[in-house]
Write an enzyme that holds these catalytic residues in place. Structure first.
Site, PDB file in Angstrom:
ATOM      1  N   THR A   1      -5.444  -6.775   4.878  1.00  0.00           N
ATOM      2  CA  THR A   1      -6.677  -6.111   5.433  1.00  0.00           C
ATOM      3  C   THR A   1      -7.865  -7.203   5.373  1.00  0.00           C
ATOM      4  O   THR A   1      -7.336  -8.279   5.075  1.00  0.00           O
ATOM      5  CB  THR A   1      -6.909  -4.957   4.396  1.00  0.00           C
ATOM      6  OG1 THR A   1      -8.088  -3.975   4.937  1.00  0.00           O
ATOM      7  CG2 THR A   1      -7.355  -5.283   2.976  1.00  0.00           C
TER       8      THR A   1
ATOM      9  N   ALA B   1      -7.218   3.692   4.826  1.00  0.00           N
ATOM     10  CA  ALA B   1      -5.896   4.146   4.096  1.00  0.00           C
ATOM     11  C   ALA B   1      -6.118   5.436   3.472  1.00  0.00           C
ATOM     12  O   ALA B   1      -7.516   5.984   3.353  1.00  0.00           O
ATOM     13  CB  ALA B   1      -5.468   3.151   3.103  1.00  0.00           C
TER      14      ALA B   1
ATOM     15  N   LYS C   1       8.064   7.793  -7.171  1.00  0.00           N
ATOM     16  CA  LYS C   1       8.919   8.512  -6.215  1.00  0.00           C
ATOM     17  C   LYS C   1      10.251   8.261  -6.439  1.00  0.00           C
ATOM     18  O   LYS C   1      11.266   8.032  -5.665  1.00  0.00           O
ATOM     19  CB  LYS C   1       8.629   7.927  -4.641  1.00  0.00           C
ATOM     20  CG  LYS C   1       7.159   8.318  -4.443  1.00  0.00           C
ATOM     21  CD  LYS C   1       6.842   8.042  -2.852  1.00  0.00           C
ATOM     22  CE  LYS C   1       6.936   9.446  -2.079  1.00  0.00           C
ATOM     23  NZ  LYS C   1       6.441   9.180  -0.689  1.00  0.00           N
TER      24      LYS C   1
ATOM     25  N   GLY D   1       0.888  -1.029   0.159  1.00  0.00           N
ATOM     26  CA  GLY D   1      -0.165   0.204   0.050  1.00  0.00           C
ATOM     27  C   GLY D   1       0.845   1.322   0.059  1.00  0.00           C
ATOM     28  O   GLY D   1       2.007   1.221   0.011  1.00  0.00           O
ATOM     29  N   ASP D   2       0.201   2.472  -0.319  1.00  0.00           N
ATOM     30  CA  ASP D   2       0.910   3.741  -0.443  1.00  0.00           C
ATOM     31  C   ASP D   2       1.882   4.111  -1.288  1.00  0.00           C
ATOM     32  O   ASP D   2       2.985   4.614  -1.128  1.00  0.00           O
ATOM     33  CB  ASP D   2       1.883   3.723   1.208  1.00  0.00           C
ATOM     34  CG  ASP D   2       0.965   3.778   2.348  1.00  0.00           C
ATOM     35  OD1 ASP D   2      -0.327   4.268   2.223  1.00  0.00           O
ATOM     36  OD2 ASP D   2       1.130   3.175   3.436  1.00  0.00           O
TER      37      ASP D   2
ATOM     38  N   GLY E   1      -0.731   9.374  10.385  1.00  0.00           N
ATOM     39  CA  GLY E   1       0.656  10.198  10.432  1.00  0.00           C
ATOM     40  C   GLY E   1       1.742   9.274  11.212  1.00  0.00           C
ATOM     41  O   GLY E   1       2.571   9.750  11.491  1.00  0.00           O
TER      42      GLY E   1
ATOM     43  N   HIS F   1      -5.290   8.013  -0.024  1.00  0.00           N
ATOM     44  CA  HIS F   1      -4.744   8.295  -1.181  1.00  0.00           C
ATOM     45  C   HIS F   1      -4.245   9.774  -1.207  1.00  0.00           C
ATOM     46  O   HIS F   1      -5.310  10.630  -1.131  1.00  0.00           O
ATOM     47  CB  HIS F   1      -5.558   7.690  -2.377  1.00  0.00           C
ATOM     48  CG  HIS F   1      -5.933   6.454  -2.452  1.00  0.00           C
ATOM     49  ND1 HIS F   1      -6.761   6.014  -3.457  1.00  0.00           N
ATOM     50  CD2 HIS F   1      -5.404   5.323  -1.889  1.00  0.00           C
ATOM     51  CE1 HIS F   1      -6.785   4.594  -3.327  1.00  0.00           C
ATOM     52  NE2 HIS F   1      -5.914   4.167  -2.354  1.00  0.00           N
ATOM     53  N   THR F   2      -2.976  10.121  -1.256  1.00  0.00           N
ATOM     54  CA  THR F   2      -2.485  11.509  -1.599  1.00  0.00           C
ATOM     55  C   THR F   2      -2.592  11.898  -2.858  1.00  0.00           C
ATOM     56  O   THR F   2      -2.186  11.409  -3.894  1.00  0.00           O
ATOM     57  CB  THR F   2      -1.475  11.601  -1.023  1.00  0.00           C
ATOM     58  OG1 THR F   2      -1.025  10.920   0.412  1.00  0.00           O
ATOM     59  CG2 THR F   2      -0.975  13.126  -0.720  1.00  0.00           C
TER      60      THR F   2
HETATM   61  P1  GDP Z   1      -1.557   5.798  -2.174  1.00  0.00           P
HETATM   62  O1  GDP Z   1      -2.404   5.363  -0.864  1.00  0.00           O
HETATM   63  O2  GDP Z   1      -1.306   4.597  -3.040  1.00  0.00           O
HETATM   64  O3  GDP Z   1      -2.105   6.704  -3.187  1.00  0.00           O
HETATM   65  O4  GDP Z   1      -0.335   6.262  -1.644  1.00  0.00           O
HETATM   66  P2  GDP Z   1       0.019   7.671  -0.703  1.00  0.00           P
HETATM   67  O5  GDP Z   1      -0.939   8.678  -0.620  1.00  0.00           O
HETATM   68  O6  GDP Z   1      -0.261   6.871   0.818  1.00  0.00           O
HETATM   69  O7  GDP Z   1       1.380   8.052  -0.583  1.00  0.00           O
HETATM   70  C1  GDP Z   1       2.122   8.249  -1.832  1.00  0.00           C
HETATM   71  C2  GDP Z   1       2.804   9.656  -1.329  1.00  0.00           C
HETATM   72  O8  GDP Z   1       3.964   9.775  -2.200  1.00  0.00           O
HETATM   73  C3  GDP Z   1       1.849  10.562  -1.387  1.00  0.00           C
HETATM   74  O9  GDP Z   1       2.499  12.041  -0.379  1.00  0.00           O
HETATM   75  C4  GDP Z   1       2.126  11.293  -2.631  1.00  0.00           C
HETATM   76  O10 GDP Z   1       2.071  12.927  -2.966  1.00  0.00           O
HETATM   77  C5  GDP Z   1       3.751  11.084  -2.777  1.00  0.00           C
HETATM   78  N1  GDP Z   1       3.940  11.025  -4.271  1.00  0.00           N
HETATM   79  C6  GDP Z   1       3.443  10.054  -5.206  1.00  0.00           C
HETATM   80  N2  GDP Z   1       4.501  10.086  -6.082  1.00  0.00           N
HETATM   81  C7  GDP Z   1       5.323  10.741  -6.220  1.00  0.00           C
HETATM   82  C8  GDP Z   1       6.597  11.011  -6.689  1.00  0.00           C
HETATM   83  O11 GDP Z   1       6.790  10.352  -7.594  1.00  0.00           O
HETATM   84  N3  GDP Z   1       7.420  11.613  -5.976  1.00  0.00           N
HETATM   85  C9  GDP Z   1       7.277  12.210  -4.722  1.00  0.00           C
HETATM   86  N4  GDP Z   1       8.526  12.767  -4.213  1.00  0.00           N
HETATM   87  N5  GDP Z   1       6.295  11.877  -4.201  1.00  0.00           N
HETATM   88  C10 GDP Z   1       5.452  11.065  -4.670  1.00  0.00           C
END
Ligand code: GDP
Length: 424
Positions: free
Chosen positions: A240, A39, A332, A12-13, A303, A41-42
């Protein structure tokens, strides 16, 4: 018509939210088909930064219909709060762009209580739940002891049903956990303050999706968590309580006849894991803190600091197979720019033998990582927008992963913003 599922390959994440946000303009509907508010999603876009828990990430795109399917854990309290937060940033949410399946079960306030009570009972053997009530919710669903959203339109029947559930649930709360019982008045308050308010969004989403498919519309399925958290195929019991795999999407959407043409599996360029359970390539100490800080690895919902480590090829290949991914989005990559050499866990050492097969869950705690290193690129890559702009060392890292996991990497993400992406 072409349907696609965006799913997590690991724990995840992985950055699924940013991928859904990127490609939703090609789709007419975005469907959440499992999980609940446990969970986040950002998504970062022109409206701001959001941690979406229940709302599909297509909510920001004009003309996209967002569906919460029958497979989700529908928590009215959390959902209403989330709708308000997103609306406050200027995003329009109404019955035209948000649809809730009448067959989705309602997460009741006691599910959250039971989650906390059980984690407390487990003490140092706890599962690492986010305490959003997800496990008690799905247990009740499979015991046929939940209320369907559509029952809100049948008040007489609902009153009887709730009275039966109240009596049954209070037995567990008081006799098993010694907790306070719920009262009829508490449930009535919850119905009035939360459940009644989601009524305008509730509809037969199975019918809606069938008609959309018939009319050649494109449907995007958005999963929560990742392969290794799947209730059937994940790292039991640290999973989960729902199926996080793409194959479940049409069912959880309430329209089993939908075909999935493409499965985009999201993989982070290194590993992170929230919660308990075996995490073979985990780093500790200074090395871990540096990666955690570089990637901002703190849970979107809780957090909590995420556990971190190098990319795990063994787990990722398994995740790709489980998801039947047709394409990978690697996210990332920019975070690794600070490293002189890039670590990759290529094998596990298990009972003295090298293996590249992901072990049965009970064997996982005995596995040790075998790590190789690749040259780093030693420069900021967050401004790169094409494959050729990426330094050679970064390209080599991406192609090494691709060859070893057996799936094409079609997207390389170098930043959280919508346009920080390289499409191959
Ligand atoms: P999700 O649940 O799979 O959508 O993932 P999350 O939202 O929990 O975590 C992904 C985090 O990485 C978020 O804070 C995104 O803004 C950030 N993010 C996603 N892609 C990238 C990337 O390519 N580079 C960076 N630096 N941050 C990223």
């Amino acid at each position: 018509m072409s349907n696609c599922a965006i799913v997590g390959i690991n724990w995840g994440d992985e950055g699924k939210g940013r991928m859904v946000d990127l490609i939703t303009d090609k789709y007419d509907a975005v469907v959440r088909y499992q999980g609940g508010g446990n969970a986040g999603h950002t998504v970062i876009n022109e409206y701001g930064k959001f941690a979406l828990h229940l709302l599909p990430s297509g909510i920001f795109r004009q003309g996209v219909v967002n569906v919460l399917g029958c497979g989700v854990a529908l928590d009215p309290e959390n959902l209403l709060r989330e709708i308000e937060t997103v609306r406050e940033k200027g995003v329009g949410i109404d019955e035209s762009n948000l649809k809730i399946s009448d067959r989705a079960s309602l997460l009741m306030p006691w599910h959250r209580d039971l989650d906390g009570l059980e984690e407390a009972r487990l003490a140092d053997k706890k599962y690492g739940s986010t305490r959003q009530g997800i496990a008690p919710f799905y247990s009740d669903k499979y015991q046929k002891k939940t209320v369907l959203a559509g029952e809100l339109f049948y008040p007489e029947r609902l009153r009887e049903h709730l009275a039966e559930l109240l009596e049954w649930k209070n037995l567990t709360l008081t006799r098993v956990y010694g907790a306070e019982p719920y009262t009829k008045e508490m449930l009535e308050g919850w119905l009035r303050d939360y459940a009644e308010k989601i009524k305008p969004f509730i509809t037969d989403t199975g019918k809606l999706l069938r008609e959309a498919a018939k009319n050649g519309k494109n449907i995007l399925f958005e999963a929560q968590l990742g392969s290794l958290r799947d209730i059937d195929l994940g790292i039991a019991p640290y999973t989960t309580s729902s199926n996080t795999t793409a194959s479940y999407a049409p069912n959880g959407a309430g329209c089993p006849g939908l075909r999935i043409d493409e499965v985009i599996g999201v993989v982070k360029a290194y590993s992170t894991c929230v919660g308990e359970g075996p995490f073979v390539c985990e780093w500790f100490g200074e090395e871990a803190s540096r990666l955690r800080e570089a990637g901002g690895e703190y849970g979107a919902k809780t957090g909590r600091p995420r556990r971190v480590g190098p990319l795990d090829i063994v787990a990722t290949r398994y995740g790709v197979q489980v998801q039947a991914a047709t394409c990978i989005a690697l996210t990332k990559l920019d975070v690794l720019s600070y490293m002189d050499k890039i670590p990759v866990c290529t094998h596990y050492l298990l009972n003295g033998e090298l293996t590249d097969e992901f072990p049965f869950p009970a064997a996982l705690p005995d596995a040790e990582p075998v790590t190789e290193y690749m040259p780093g690129w030693d420069c900021d890559i967050s401004g790169c927008r094409s494959w050729d702009e990426l330094p050679e060392a970064a390209r080599n890292y991406v192609t090494f992963i691709e060859e070893n996991i057996g799936c094409h990497i079609g997207y390389v993400s170098v930043g959280p913003e919508r346009d920080s992406i390289i499409i191959r």
